[in-house]
Design an enzyme around this catalytic site. Sequence first.
Site, PDB file in Angstrom:
ATOM      1  N   PHE A   1     -12.506  -6.803  -2.064  1.00  0.00           N
ATOM      2  CA  PHE A   1     -12.439  -7.225  -3.457  1.00  0.00           C
ATOM      3  C   PHE A   1     -13.615  -8.154  -3.752  1.00  0.00           C
ATOM      4  O   PHE A   1     -14.097  -8.868  -2.876  1.00  0.00           O
ATOM      5  CB  PHE A   1     -11.127  -7.950  -3.739  1.00  0.00           C
ATOM      6  CG  PHE A   1      -9.933  -7.043  -3.800  1.00  0.00           C
ATOM      7  CD1 PHE A   1      -9.615  -6.356  -4.956  1.00  0.00           C
ATOM      8  CD2 PHE A   1      -9.127  -6.878  -2.682  1.00  0.00           C
ATOM      9  CE1 PHE A   1      -8.517  -5.517  -5.017  1.00  0.00           C
ATOM     10  CE2 PHE A   1      -8.019  -6.042  -2.724  1.00  0.00           C
ATOM     11  CZ  PHE A   1      -7.709  -5.351  -3.900  1.00  0.00           C
TER      12      PHE A   1
ATOM     13  N   GLY B   1       2.452  -0.490   4.394  1.00  0.00           N
ATOM     14  CA  GLY B   1       1.976  -1.406   3.366  1.00  0.00           C
ATOM     15  C   GLY B   1       2.108  -2.854   3.797  1.00  0.00           C
ATOM     16  O   GLY B   1       3.079  -3.220   4.465  1.00  0.00           O
TER      17      GLY B   1
ATOM     18  N   SER C   1       0.791  -1.232   0.000  1.00  0.00           N
ATOM     19  CA  SER C   1       0.000   0.000   0.000  1.00  0.00           C
ATOM     20  C   SER C   1       0.827   1.288   0.000  1.00  0.00           C
ATOM     21  O   SER C   1       0.256   2.372  -0.126  1.00  0.00           O
ATOM     22  CB  SER C   1      -0.966   0.011   1.187  1.00  0.00           C
ATOM     23  OG  SER C   1      -2.045  -0.850   0.927  1.00  0.00           O
TER      24      SER C   1
ATOM     25  N   TYR D   1     -10.608   2.501   5.353  1.00  0.00           N
ATOM     26  CA  TYR D   1      -9.518   2.197   4.428  1.00  0.00           C
ATOM     27  C   TYR D   1     -10.013   1.220   3.369  1.00  0.00           C
ATOM     28  O   TYR D   1     -10.587   0.176   3.687  1.00  0.00           O
ATOM     29  CB  TYR D   1      -8.357   1.584   5.207  1.00  0.00           C
ATOM     30  CG  TYR D   1      -7.075   1.452   4.432  1.00  0.00           C
ATOM     31  CD1 TYR D   1      -6.151   2.482   4.413  1.00  0.00           C
ATOM     32  CD2 TYR D   1      -6.794   0.287   3.728  1.00  0.00           C
ATOM     33  CE1 TYR D   1      -4.962   2.350   3.707  1.00  0.00           C
ATOM     34  CE2 TYR D   1      -5.621   0.148   3.023  1.00  0.00           C
ATOM     35  CZ  TYR D   1      -4.698   1.184   3.020  1.00  0.00           C
ATOM     36  OH  TYR D   1      -3.533   1.052   2.311  1.00  0.00           O
ATOM     37  N   SER D   2      -9.792   1.549   2.095  1.00  0.00           N
ATOM     38  CA  SER D   2     -10.296   0.705   1.017  1.00  0.00           C
ATOM     39  C   SER D   2      -9.340   0.711  -0.172  1.00  0.00           C
ATOM     40  O   SER D   2      -9.073   1.761  -0.763  1.00  0.00           O
ATOM     41  CB  SER D   2     -11.674   1.189   0.550  1.00  0.00           C
ATOM     42  OG  SER D   2     -12.065   0.528  -0.638  1.00  0.00           O
ATOM     43  N   ASN D   3      -8.846  -0.459  -0.526  1.00  0.00           N
ATOM     44  CA  ASN D   3      -8.009  -0.574  -1.722  1.00  0.00           C
ATOM     45  C   ASN D   3      -8.755  -0.156  -2.976  1.00  0.00           C
ATOM     46  O   ASN D   3      -8.154   0.364  -3.927  1.00  0.00           O
ATOM     47  CB  ASN D   3      -7.524  -2.021  -1.881  1.00  0.00           C
ATOM     48  CG  ASN D   3      -6.441  -2.394  -0.898  1.00  0.00           C
ATOM     49  OD1 ASN D   3      -5.384  -1.784  -0.859  1.00  0.00           O
ATOM     50  ND2 ASN D   3      -6.709  -3.399  -0.083  1.00  0.00           N
TER      51      ASN D   3
END
Length: 367
Positions: free
Chosen positions: A136, A318, A77, A171-173
């Site tokens: 995801f 990350g 990250s 928090y979101s990818n």
Amino acid sequence: MATAVSTAMSTAVSAQTRLSTDHADTQVVLDSYQASAGPGAAVHAGNRAGSWDLHSGTAETGTKRAIGPDDQFRIASQTKTFTAVVVMQLVDEGKVELDAPIERYLPGVVAGNGYDGNRISVRQILQHTSGISDKFGNHKAGPDGTYSLREVIRAALVKPPLFEPGTSWRYSNINFLVAGLLIEQITGMPAAEAITARIIRPLGLTRTAYPRPGDRRLDAPYLPGYVGGRAGPFFFWINQTFAVELTHYATAGAMASTEENLATFEQALADGKLMSPAALAQMRTTVPMPGFPANMSYGLGLWRLDLSCGGHAWGHFGDLTTGHSSGTFATDDGRHAAMVTNAYVGAEGKTTRAQVVDSALCGTPVG
């Protein structure tokens, strides 16, 4: 036994002054962290005059090789800060407005199932206040086994929003996959090329790379990554270095770099070399991070860490299931600290990587 070595930030060691103290306090913190992290851990830190390195454990199971500051690893990250910097450069160029709806730039992408791209701003995406899913979905690979940004985003947005835009933080990818697609839409080039042309090449980050689809290599010397753990005096590690298709994470977490290169990048950002002062001020406008320690807050792809010795540092952490957990931070007065362990650390032990970074920064004089 953990040892300390001293090195300069670049190959031109004669042009820099080595820091002579042994940083015993930080070594103790690093050793404590490594005891519940991967087979090894390391920190690379210093100031404008020079740098120093500590390591604990081993870079590779079955050996006694120390993790080096030039070992390449998956930065996970920390990729998000690179992505955010490119977006902020586009803001500087008048091509993107932070408070404009994402629908203006990516029509129909953030839509349906409770999403309305007209109500989610670019700022909220970079700040994790968009409400976009943090999970995801069941995205489908292309014929070559890789994933497109649009497909990963589409599959994730099957899951409903987490909250109304701007009302909370999570928090979101997926936010940063949307940011990557925004970069591609505005620049007309793959996000990898934009990041390389705008950041990696100008800063001379020769050991930093955004991989091509399907390319899982790391350039030697590299740091193997592991998953596994310990049970009393016993431990088991499974090498996962090349097990993940990196287009799955893309602009949220696909890049590779080194402690040295990441310190250079974060210091360049702190020094205002990558965008205008106005854009950097926007990037540093933070919000609280529920569930995280009180000394942390989040800006636009940028983490603020309040230091125990006063002041604060800027950077990002990350984690990736390739078996790498890391973090890099820099201060406005020229101090930097990058750390890494060669395992995916899902839950940290009594000593955290933030404490390693804090000790390294607080133990480095301004110079």
